[in-house]
Design a protein around this motif. Structure first.
Motif, mmCIF file in Angstrom:
data_model
loop_
_atom_site.group_PDB
_atom_site.id
_atom_site.type_symbol
_atom_site.label_atom_id
_atom_site.label_comp_id
_atom_site.label_asym_id
_atom_site.label_seq_id
_atom_site.Cartn_x
_atom_site.Cartn_y
_atom_site.Cartn_z
ATOM 1 N N LEU A 148 0.807 -1.215 0.000
ATOM 2 C CA LEU A 148 0.000 0.000 0.000
ATOM 3 C C LEU A 148 0.839 1.262 0.000
ATOM 4 C CD1 LEU A 148 -2.480 -0.888 2.840
ATOM 5 C CD2 LEU A 148 -2.625 -1.482 0.460
ATOM 6 N N HIS B 117 -1.261 -10.869 -1.999
ATOM 7 C CA HIS B 117 -1.899 -11.925 -2.791
ATOM 8 C C HIS B 117 -0.911 -12.893 -3.428
ATOM 9 C CE1 HIS B 117 -6.043 -10.678 -2.340
ATOM 10 N NE2 HIS B 117 -5.612 -9.433 -2.388
ATOM 11 N N MET C 90 -11.533 -4.321 -1.021
ATOM 12 C CA MET C 90 -10.205 -3.815 -1.353
ATOM 13 C C MET C 90 -10.213 -2.314 -1.658
ATOM 14 S SD MET C 90 -7.904 -6.252 -1.107
ATOM 15 C CE MET C 90 -8.747 -6.597 0.415
ATOM 16 N N GLN D 22 -7.202 -0.518 -0.340
ATOM 17 C CA GLN D 22 -5.982 -0.873 -1.057
ATOM 18 C C GLN D 22 -5.914 -0.182 -2.414
ATOM 19 O OE1 GLN D 22 -7.743 -2.943 0.811
ATOM 20 N NE2 GLN D 22 -6.168 -3.414 2.302
ATOM 21 N N ILE E 286 -5.775 -3.390 -13.757
ATOM 22 C CA ILE E 286 -5.470 -4.507 -12.844
ATOM 23 C C ILE E 286 -6.389 -5.685 -13.179
ATOM 24 C CG2 ILE E 286 -5.347 -5.282 -10.442
ATOM 25 C CD1 ILE E 286 -5.114 -2.410 -9.556
ATOM 26 N N ARG F 54 -23.581 -6.982 1.783
ATOM 27 C CA ARG F 54 -23.180 -8.290 2.306
ATOM 28 C C ARG F 54 -24.101 -8.778 3.394
ATOM 29 N NH1 ARG F 54 -17.007 -9.982 2.196
ATOM 30 N NH2 ARG F 54 -17.710 -11.625 3.548
ATOM 31 N N VAL G 75 -7.322 -5.630 7.859
ATOM 32 C CA VAL G 75 -6.604 -5.773 6.586
ATOM 33 C C VAL G 75 -5.717 -4.552 6.367
ATOM 34 C CG1 VAL G 75 -6.828 -6.130 4.109
ATOM 35 C CG2 VAL G 75 -8.520 -7.112 5.656
ATOM 36 N N MET H 42 -16.779 -15.745 -2.396
ATOM 37 C CA MET H 42 -15.401 -15.465 -2.785
ATOM 38 C C MET H 42 -14.520 -16.709 -2.631
ATOM 39 S SD MET H 42 -13.701 -13.241 0.220
ATOM 40 C CE MET H 42 -12.131 -14.015 -0.088
HETATM 41 C C1 HEC Z 1 -2.950 -5.998 3.178
HETATM 42 C C2 HEC Z 1 -3.131 -7.155 2.351
HETATM 43 C C3 HEC Z 1 -3.831 -6.955 1.027
HETATM 44 C C4 HEC Z 1 -3.475 -6.101 0.006
HETATM 45 C C5 HEC Z 1 -2.324 -5.136 -0.057
HETATM 46 C C6 HEC Z 1 -4.432 -6.353 -1.053
HETATM 47 N N1 HEC Z 1 -5.314 -7.301 -0.674
HETATM 48 FE FE1 HEC Z 1 -6.852 -8.014 -1.774
HETATM 49 N N2 HEC Z 1 -7.485 -9.160 -0.204
HETATM 50 C C7 HEC Z 1 -6.874 -9.214 1.014
HETATM 51 C C8 HEC Z 1 -7.705 -9.979 1.923
HETATM 52 C C9 HEC Z 1 -7.401 -10.255 3.359
HETATM 53 C C10 HEC Z 1 -8.837 -10.372 1.189
HETATM 54 C C11 HEC Z 1 -10.033 -11.162 1.716
HETATM 55 C C12 HEC Z 1 -10.981 -10.155 2.344
HETATM 56 C C13 HEC Z 1 -12.074 -10.750 3.211
HETATM 57 O O1 HEC Z 1 -12.095 -11.944 3.447
HETATM 58 O O2 HEC Z 1 -12.902 -9.967 3.664
HETATM 59 C C14 HEC Z 1 -8.660 -9.868 -0.149
HETATM 60 C C15 HEC Z 1 -9.559 -10.057 -1.177
HETATM 61 C C16 HEC Z 1 -9.349 -9.633 -2.474
HETATM 62 C C17 HEC Z 1 -10.176 -9.982 -3.596
HETATM 63 C C18 HEC Z 1 -11.373 -10.893 -3.557
HETATM 64 C C19 HEC Z 1 -12.557 -10.161 -3.065
HETATM 65 C C20 HEC Z 1 -13.850 -10.872 -3.399
HETATM 66 O O3 HEC Z 1 -14.641 -11.029 -2.503
HETATM 67 O O4 HEC Z 1 -14.027 -11.238 -4.560
HETATM 68 C C21 HEC Z 1 -9.672 -9.345 -4.698
HETATM 69 C C22 HEC Z 1 -10.214 -9.396 -6.115
HETATM 70 C C23 HEC Z 1 -8.526 -8.591 -4.254
HETATM 71 N N3 HEC Z 1 -8.355 -8.783 -2.913
HETATM 72 C C24 HEC Z 1 -7.746 -7.805 -5.081
HETATM 73 C C25 HEC Z 1 -6.727 -6.997 -4.634
HETATM 74 C C26 HEC Z 1 -6.016 -6.065 -5.467
HETATM 75 C C27 HEC Z 1 -6.273 -5.872 -6.957
HETATM 76 C C28 HEC Z 1 -5.105 -5.440 -4.671
HETATM 77 C C29 HEC Z 1 -4.175 -4.336 -5.047
HETATM 78 C C30 HEC Z 1 -4.796 -3.122 -5.512
HETATM 79 C C31 HEC Z 1 -5.230 -6.009 -3.342
HETATM 80 N N4 HEC Z 1 -6.228 -6.930 -3.361
HETATM 81 C C32 HEC Z 1 -4.428 -5.663 -2.250
HETATM 82 C C33 HEC Z 1 -5.660 -8.636 1.363
HETATM 83 C C34 HEC Z 1 -4.990 -7.696 0.593
#
Ligand code: HEC
Length: 611
Positions: free
Chosen positions: A9, A47, A78, A81, A93, A206, A282, A598
């Motif tokens: 981030l 990821h 996200m 993020q 992306i 949700r 997160v 998911m």
């Molecule tokens: C700090 C760690 C972190 C970063 C950095 C991060 N993610 Fe995630 N991401 C997660 C977590 C944890 C989940 C599951 C969230 C949940 O269970 O509520 C997730 C879930 C997701 C999902 C699935 C969500 C769904 O329900 O379909 C996508 C797509 C995704 N991230 C894309 C991205 C993208 C693109 C980036 C960069 C811009 C990013 N993430 C950056 C931790 C991160």
């Protein structure tokens, strides 16, 4: 890994200046290359090193549509993020990950009903998360008998936009209302699946849907309404008229910028009670994030106008300056999210909620706890914590780095509602399960003293008991999961317990049925909420199978594979996936199941009726 984490981030300013310095995005610019660069900078650290609940890149790439990724980054989990990214960067992306261009959205009104809706409340509805104030998830009068269950046949399906079917539908009269991805809530005719209306919420919905009556004296426009209430991923509660989907009011329940609503509101005597949770565990994985300031709460608002009556924080004192194990200055205490619908004790005028973990090492006595709040003003009457020092944020490994708490807790939230059970002999119990895989019986008459606890499954932060049990006043039924996100598999078991002492009356492991989508990510774990009618328990599995179990014995009496592709009422194909979240509800002689999450995408609402 240290390198990766430090790249998490990047500061908004850095990104903005990069964007300003770069060539203007010309038609020749390769979106996939641009997406790859942003991914490496902003997403890879999490990821590409999937653990905890983080879906691995390959899972996102192979199972998400580009539209879903765009939704996730603009409306969903996200959002923090992706803060500061332009629409075009976000699109890049999505294209990079999926190698596909985003498709135009299916029209939300593709199959409009010919006649307008006329919803009326009846005793055969399913109107809230638990279908009553005690969170039993029991349908005493759903017009469907145990003898009919083996003869259930698919009547219609409906495809939500996007790739996950969130929340839990509510059924009122001939109308079923459900939220999904695409930030929309749909109202459908229960017999045919035609669309009465859809409502754009502006963020993912949700929570389950709650239905109730508003008298003319209660509503802002002085007219009577059958209303539907639900919460979104930006922390906003919505009220709409169930007849036409017109918005009655919206209300932000918490000022924290990354607050969200996951738990379904509960209605009692003209007041809505809603739990608030957040994305902070997160966000705090970024060492630059100023951790942590969010406190979970229960908020009471008037059902008619959304006016806030009180907000009761799960963590008693606001955050003040502290030190993380790494020596970094942080603030705390924080955490204690409420992820589930509250349970109402009408006799004692109390509200019971379960809380989630803590985000920092600053001690709290009310995380991973059951709380009893006074209904009139939210005052805390008692607190029963089951796990101390469960301090947890994403990506931490127990080492003293960044915001990470050390030692690190296991993330054993109460993510589902405690059930209030009135037993013969005057015993009153709260029966609840935690992500630890432990089921508990608390004495509702003695400030929540723990009467018994029974470990049913190996706890994980993915949730060994996740969206909640059901009861018929005699037995309590728990779904368990040993799903591992790294291995993308894991078993599940349905248990029946004696609520008085936690004794296991029967247990049925989920059969290892094949998954319609193949062997990859084919788990048999049970995450979704359990629901029931007299003599029958319904549980949906991650393998896409919806199963009915005989309540007395645990014998499986019906099994339907929702994981396949189906022709839908709103045109084209829809497909099922893991059954998760609210699972299924029973009303008006029908069974309604949501399929797709998911953890294994799918976008279906399925409606069943006996032959
Ligand atoms: C700090 C760690 C972190 C970063 C950095 C991060 N993610 Fe995630 N991401 C997660 C977590 C944890 C989940 C599951 C969230 C949940 O269970 O509520 C997730 C879930 C997701 C999902 C699935 C969500 C769904 O329900 O379909 C996508 C797509 C995704 N991230 C894309 C991205 C993208 C693109 C980036 C960069 C811009 C990013 N993430 C950056 C931790 C991160």
């Amino acid at each position: 890994m240290k390198m990766g984490v430090s790249l998490l981030l990047p500061l908004l300013a850095v990104l903005m200046s990069c964007a300003a310095a770069a060539e203007p995005p010309a038609a020749t610019a390769d979106p996939a290359a641009q997406g790859a660069a942003i991914w490496a900078e902003r997403c890879s650290a999490c990821h590409d090193h999937a653990q905890d609940r983080i879906p691995p890149k390959v899972l996102i790439a192979t199972t998400r549509a580009p539209e879903d990724i765009i939704d996730t980054l603009t409306l969903g989990v996200m959002r923090p993020q992706a803060a500061g990214l332009t629409d075009e960067q976000i699109r890049s992306i999505a294209v990079y990950l999926t190698s596909k261009q985003p498709a135009p959205r299916a029209a939300p009104d593709a199959n409009l009903c010919k006649t307008p809706a006329n919803p009326q409340l009846t005793p055969h509805d399913w109107r809230s998360w638990g279908n009553d104030l005690t969170s039993s998830r029991y349908q005493p009068d759903g017009g469907l008998s145990a003898a009919q269950v083996p003869h259930l046949k698919l009547r219609w399906t409906f495809a939500f936009p996007g790739r996950a079917a969130f929340g839990q539908p509510a059924v009122v009269g001939d109308m079923v209302i459900a939220g999904g991805t695409g930030a929309r809530v749909f109202a459908l005719n229960a017999d045919t699946g035609c669309t009465y209306w859809s409502y754009y919420a502006g963020a993912l919905v949700r929570t389950g849907i709650l239905i109730g009556k508003l008298a003319a004296t209660q509503s802002a426009d002085h007219r009577a309404h059958i209303a539907a209430w639900f919460g979104d991923d930006k922390g906003i509660l919505h009220a709409v008229d169930a007849r036409d989907g017109r918005q009655l009011w919206t209300q932000r329940l918490d000022n924290h910028p990354i607050a969200r609503l996951v738990g379904t509101p509960q209605l009692y005597s003209g007041v809505l009670y809603t739990g608030v949770s957040s994305f902070e565990e997160v966000a705090a994985a970024d060492p630059k994030y100023r951790c942590c300031t969010f406190r979970g709460s229960l908020v009471a608002v008037t059902a008619g106008t959304g006016k806030i009556l009180w907000q009761s924080y799960t963590i008693r004192r606001p955050a003040s300056t502290a030190k993380a194990a790494s020596g970094k200055e942080i603030t705390g205490p924080a955490g204690g999210s409420i992820f589930s619908a509250p349970t109402i004790d009408a006799k004692r005028n109390l509200i019971y909620v379960g809380t989630g973990d803590s985000y920092t090492n600053v001690e709290t006595d009310s995380t991973d706890a059951i709380l009893a709040l006074r209904r009139s003003d939210g005052k805390r009457m008692w607190t029963r914590q089951v796990l101390k020092n469960d301090d947890w944020i994403f990506l931490c490994k127990g080492e003293a780095a960044g915001n990470c708490p050390a030692p690190l807790g296991p993330d054993f939230d109460f993510s589902s509602s405690p059930m209030l059970m009135h037993m013969p002999g005057g015993r009153e119990l709260l029966v609840a399960g935690a992500k630890s895989g432990t089921a508990f019986g608390f004495d509702a008459l003695a400030h929540g003293d723990i009467l018994w606890q029974r470990s049913l499954a190996v706890g994980t932060n993915n949730g060994a008991i996740l969206w909640g049990p059901a009861n018929d006043g005699v037995r309590a039924y728990f779904a368990t999961s040993e799903y591992s996100i790294e291995q993308q598999k894991g078993p599940g078991v349905l248990y029946a317990l004696n609520p008085l002492n936690g004794e296991i009356l029967w247990q049925t492991p989920t059969p290892e049925s094949p998954c319609a989508w193949g062997t990859q990510n084919c788990a048999h774990a049970l995450l979704a909420g359990v629901s029931m009618l007299p003599g029958v328990v319904f549980a949906g599995a991650m393998d896409g199978h919806e199963r009915a179990y005989e309540a007395a014995s645990g014998r499986i009496i019906w099994d339907f594979d929702t994981g396949a592709s189906f022709d839908t009422a709103n045109g084209g194909k829809g497909y099922g996936g893991a059954i998760d979240y609210g699972g299924q509800v029973i009303a008006h002689g029908m069974l309604f199941v949501i399929s797709g999450s998911m953890r294994q995408p799918g976008n279906l609402l399925l409606a069943f009726a006996p032959e």
